[in-house]
Design an enzyme around this catalytic site. Structure first.
Site, PDB file in Angstrom:
ATOM      1  N   SER A 130       1.034  -1.214   0.049  1.00 40.55           N
ATOM      2  CA  SER A 130       0.160  -0.049  -0.092  1.00 40.55           C
ATOM      3  C   SER A 130       0.933   1.199  -0.016  1.00 40.55           C
ATOM      4  O   SER A 130       0.242   2.435  -0.177  1.00 40.55           O
ATOM      5  CB  SER A 130      -1.014  -0.113   1.013  1.00 40.55           C
TER       6      SER A 130
ATOM      7  N   HIS B  17      -2.689  -3.124  -6.002  1.00 40.66           N
ATOM      8  CA  HIS B  17      -3.133  -2.500  -4.803  1.00 40.66           C
ATOM      9  C   HIS B  17      -4.716  -2.657  -4.708  1.00 40.66           C
ATOM     10  O   HIS B  17      -5.283  -1.972  -5.117  1.00 40.66           O
ATOM     11  CB  HIS B  17      -2.745  -1.050  -4.619  1.00 40.66           C
TER      12      HIS B  17
ATOM     13  N   GLU C  11      -5.731  -0.739  -7.705  1.00 43.07           N
ATOM     14  CA  GLU C  11      -4.674   0.423  -8.526  1.00 43.07           C
ATOM     15  C   GLU C  11      -3.622  -0.475  -9.041  1.00 43.07           C
ATOM     16  O   GLU C  11      -2.882  -1.260  -8.213  1.00 43.07           O
ATOM     17  CB  GLU C  11      -4.487   1.311  -7.128  1.00 43.07           C
TER      18      GLU C  11
ATOM     19  N   ASN D 122      -3.170   6.249  -1.324  1.00 48.24           N
ATOM     20  CA  ASN D 122      -2.871   6.341  -0.246  1.00 48.24           C
ATOM     21  C   ASN D 122      -2.183   7.780   0.149  1.00 48.24           C
ATOM     22  O   ASN D 122      -2.063   8.356   1.249  1.00 48.24           O
ATOM     23  CB  ASN D 122      -2.124   5.159   0.492  1.00 48.24           C
TER      24      ASN D 122
HETATM   25  N1  3HC Z   1     -17.797 -10.659   0.798  1.00 45.41           N
HETATM   26  C1  3HC Z   1     -17.413 -10.340   1.771  1.00 45.41           C
HETATM   27  N2  3HC Z   1     -17.620  -9.631   2.550  1.00 45.41           N
HETATM   28  C2  3HC Z   1     -18.740  -8.627   2.194  1.00 45.41           C
HETATM   29  C3  3HC Z   1     -19.508  -8.694   1.044  1.00 45.41           C
HETATM   30  C4  3HC Z   1     -18.802  -9.720   0.348  1.00 45.41           C
HETATM   31  N3  3HC Z   1     -19.278 -10.084  -0.856  1.00 45.41           N
HETATM   32  N4  3HC Z   1     -20.547  -7.949   1.028  1.00 45.41           N
HETATM   33  C5  3HC Z   1     -20.655  -7.246   2.066  1.00 45.41           C
HETATM   34  N5  3HC Z   1     -19.431  -7.815   2.866  1.00 45.41           N
HETATM   35  C6  3HC Z   1     -19.152  -7.339   4.244  1.00 45.41           C
HETATM   36  C7  3HC Z   1     -19.103  -5.989   4.575  1.00 45.41           C
HETATM   37  O1  3HC Z   1     -17.672  -5.500   4.286  1.00 45.41           O
HETATM   38  C8  3HC Z   1     -19.401  -5.619   6.005  1.00 45.41           C
HETATM   39  O2  3HC Z   1     -18.364  -6.190   6.621  1.00 45.41           O
HETATM   40  P1  3HC Z   1     -18.145  -5.796   8.160  1.00 45.41           P
HETATM   41  O3  3HC Z   1     -19.229  -6.597   9.022  1.00 45.41           O
HETATM   42  O4  3HC Z   1     -16.802  -5.999   8.370  1.00 45.41           O
HETATM   43  O5  3HC Z   1     -18.474  -4.167   8.329  1.00 45.41           O
HETATM   44  C9  3HC Z   1     -20.375  -6.435   6.179  1.00 45.41           C
HETATM   45  O6  3HC Z   1     -20.281  -7.443   5.011  1.00 45.41           O
HETATM   46  C10 3HC Z   1     -21.763  -5.882   5.875  1.00 45.41           C
HETATM   47  O7  3HC Z   1     -21.981  -5.546   4.537  1.00 45.41           O
HETATM   48  P2  3HC Z   1     -22.833  -4.323   3.916  1.00 45.41           P
HETATM   49  O8  3HC Z   1     -22.511  -3.945   2.637  1.00 45.41           O
HETATM   50  O9  3HC Z   1     -24.412  -4.558   4.339  1.00 45.41           O
HETATM   51  O10 3HC Z   1     -22.266  -3.099   5.061  1.00 45.41           O
HETATM   52  P3  3HC Z   1     -22.242  -1.475   4.928  1.00 45.41           P
HETATM   53  O11 3HC Z   1     -23.408  -1.067   3.973  1.00 45.41           O
HETATM   54  O12 3HC Z   1     -22.136  -0.923   6.333  1.00 45.41           O
HETATM   55  O13 3HC Z   1     -20.830  -1.459   3.882  1.00 45.41           O
HETATM   56  C11 3HC Z   1     -18.741  -1.270   3.682  1.00 45.41           C
HETATM   57  C12 3HC Z   1     -19.925  -1.811   4.611  1.00 45.41           C
HETATM   58  C13 3HC Z   1     -18.741  -1.944   2.286  1.00 45.41           C
HETATM   59  C14 3HC Z   1     -17.237  -1.547   4.471  1.00 45.41           C
HETATM   60  C15 3HC Z   1     -18.851   0.257   3.657  1.00 45.41           C
HETATM   61  O14 3HC Z   1     -19.127   0.943   4.763  1.00 45.41           O
HETATM   62  C16 3HC Z   1     -17.573   0.892   2.892  1.00 45.41           C
HETATM   63  O15 3HC Z   1     -17.757   0.999   1.640  1.00 45.41           O
HETATM   64  N6  3HC Z   1     -16.784   1.593   3.648  1.00 45.41           N
HETATM   65  C17 3HC Z   1     -15.723   2.318   3.043  1.00 45.41           C
HETATM   66  C18 3HC Z   1     -14.523   1.209   2.792  1.00 45.41           C
HETATM   67  C19 3HC Z   1     -13.465   1.865   2.215  1.00 45.41           C
HETATM   68  O16 3HC Z   1     -13.019   2.939   1.931  1.00 45.41           O
HETATM   69  N7  3HC Z   1     -12.180   0.841   1.997  1.00 45.41           N
HETATM   70  C20 3HC Z   1     -11.132   1.293   1.609  1.00 45.41           C
HETATM   71  C21 3HC Z   1     -10.151   1.358   2.549  1.00 45.41           C
HETATM   72  S1  3HC Z   1      -8.377   1.730   2.085  1.00 45.41           S
HETATM   73  C22 3HC Z   1      -7.687   0.624   1.555  1.00 45.41           C
HETATM   74  O17 3HC Z   1      -8.111  -0.482   1.754  1.00 45.41           O
HETATM   75  C23 3HC Z   1      -6.280   0.801   0.966  1.00 45.41           C
HETATM   76  C24 3HC Z   1      -5.190   0.380   2.042  1.00 45.41           C
HETATM   77  O18 3HC Z   1      -3.875   0.341   1.463  1.00 45.41           O
HETATM   78  C25 3HC Z   1      -5.271   0.976   3.320  1.00 45.41           C
END
Ligand code: 3HC
Length: 285
Positions: A119, A140, A152, A190
């Site tokens: 990352s 990424h 990415e 990032n």
């Molecule tokens: N497979 C596995 N898990 C799944 C899934 C699938 N097909 N569909 C949903 N889920 C998971 C969700 O992740 C969530 O997990 P949790 O219990 O750990 O929170 C749970 O099932 C419930 O899913 P929902 O879609 O109903 O939940 P939400 O509507 O609350 O959405 C979310 C959850 C998708 C995490 C949303 O809040 C979101 O998009 N958040 C932003 C995430 C983001 O920005 N990620 C990027 C982070 S940066 C990164 O990764 C880069 C690194 O380098 C730092």
């Protein structure tokens, strides 16, 4: 459906998420774990991921069973041999990544492409470990991998067009959008996200506003699904700090220096969701 064979090295959140997404697309997946003890944990983690998809109506139980049959978990890195694409997803520590990438380079088949899910570490810094830098690039992924659409793609100076094309086809086959960027610390994602998160933490630290208010501003004002503090907890405060420190070390640019509050929270063991406490409190998982 048979899409070929890939290998993922590292069975943390990202490695398991990548494995789940590839299984869901029809790939045979070899997941390399750290030791024999990690086998059951990784299998359970991936099964739990599929259960979440089932709960959302995105998958059936039959499909889950079929996917799980295509998963092979091993603790011998030589088992990456035979995979067309090998993705390294071990912790974000340069020497660990270099060691693992050189083992992958020795074990991989001649035509395999090797990607790192780093990352923040530049491809140039990791590339010498692989042996043949032409077949090496950054892929990424974003957490949660099965849900997030972006990959990415980081092109190193020596990455071949063929390797980029294979990685692009793999990403789009999984229903993801691959966006190509140049090699640079933190890439594009990032370097934007971490400054955003860090600034939110600084605003909290300065008492400009409370945690809910800061997150509400991003959720309602910018339509973000999570506010920056909530997202930092989700990513892991230690991961955020490490990414920022890595970019700061590589660029010397003070805008990437992690906020004091972030450093202090990590020091106290408040790492976000995974530890039960970050900017918010969470039930133990
Ligand atoms: N497979 C596995 N898990 C799944 C899934 C699938 N097909 N569909 C949903 N889920 C998971 C969700 O992740 C969530 O997990 P949790 O219990 O750990 O929170 C749970 O099932 C419930 O899913 P929902 O879609 O109903 O939940 P939400 O509507 O609350 O959405 C979310 C959850 C998708 C995490 C949303 O809040 C979101 O998009 N958040 C932003 C995430 C983001 O920005 N990620 C990027 C982070 S940066 C990164 O990764 C880069 C690194 O380098 C730092």
């Amino acid at each position: 459906m048979m899409a070929g064979r890939i290998a993922v090295v590292g069975a943390g959140t990202m490695g398991c998420g990548i494995a789940q997404a590839a299984l869901g697309t029809g790939y045979e997946v070899t997941l390399i774990v750290h030791s024999e003890k990690g086998v059951n944990e990784a299998r359970e983690r991936i099964a739990t991921g599929f259960e979440k998809a089932i709960a959302k109506g995105a998958m059936t139980s039959e499909k889950k069973e079929e996917c799980m049959k295509r998963l092979k978990i091993s603790w011998d890195i030589k088992d990456v041999n035979g995979a067309e694409i090998i993705i390294e997803a071990v912790p974000e520590e340069p020497n660990t990544k270099k060691d693992v990438l050189s083992s992958i380079g020795r074990s991989a088949g001649q035509n395999a492409i090797i990607a790192t899910n780093t990352s923040s570490i530049s491809i140039a810094a990791l590339s010498p470990s692989v042996g043949n830098p032409g077949r090496f690039l950054g892929m990424h992924f974003f957490n949660p991998v099965p849900v997030m659409k972006l990959v990415e793609l980081v092109r190193g100076k020596e990455t071949s067009d063929a390797a980029m094309d294979i990685a692009k086809a793999f990403a789009s086959g999984m229903g993801k959008v691959a966006v190509e960027v140049k090699d640079s610390p933190g890439f594009v994602s990032n370097r934007i996200l971490m400054v955003f998160i860090n600034e939110a933490i600084t605003a909290l630290e300065e008492g400009i506003s409370g945690r809910e208010a800061i997150d509400t501003i991003a959720k309602l004002g910018f339509n973000h699904p999570m506010g920056p503090l909530e997202l930092a907890d989700y990513i892991g405060l230690d991961v955020c700090r490490d990414i920022m420190e890595s970019i700061y070390e590589q660029t010397g640019d003070a805008k990437f220096k992690p906020a004091k509050l972030l450093v202090d929270m990590v020091g106290m063991g408040n790492l976000g969701r995974k530890s039960g406490k970050g900017f918010y409190e969470y039930k133990p998982r």
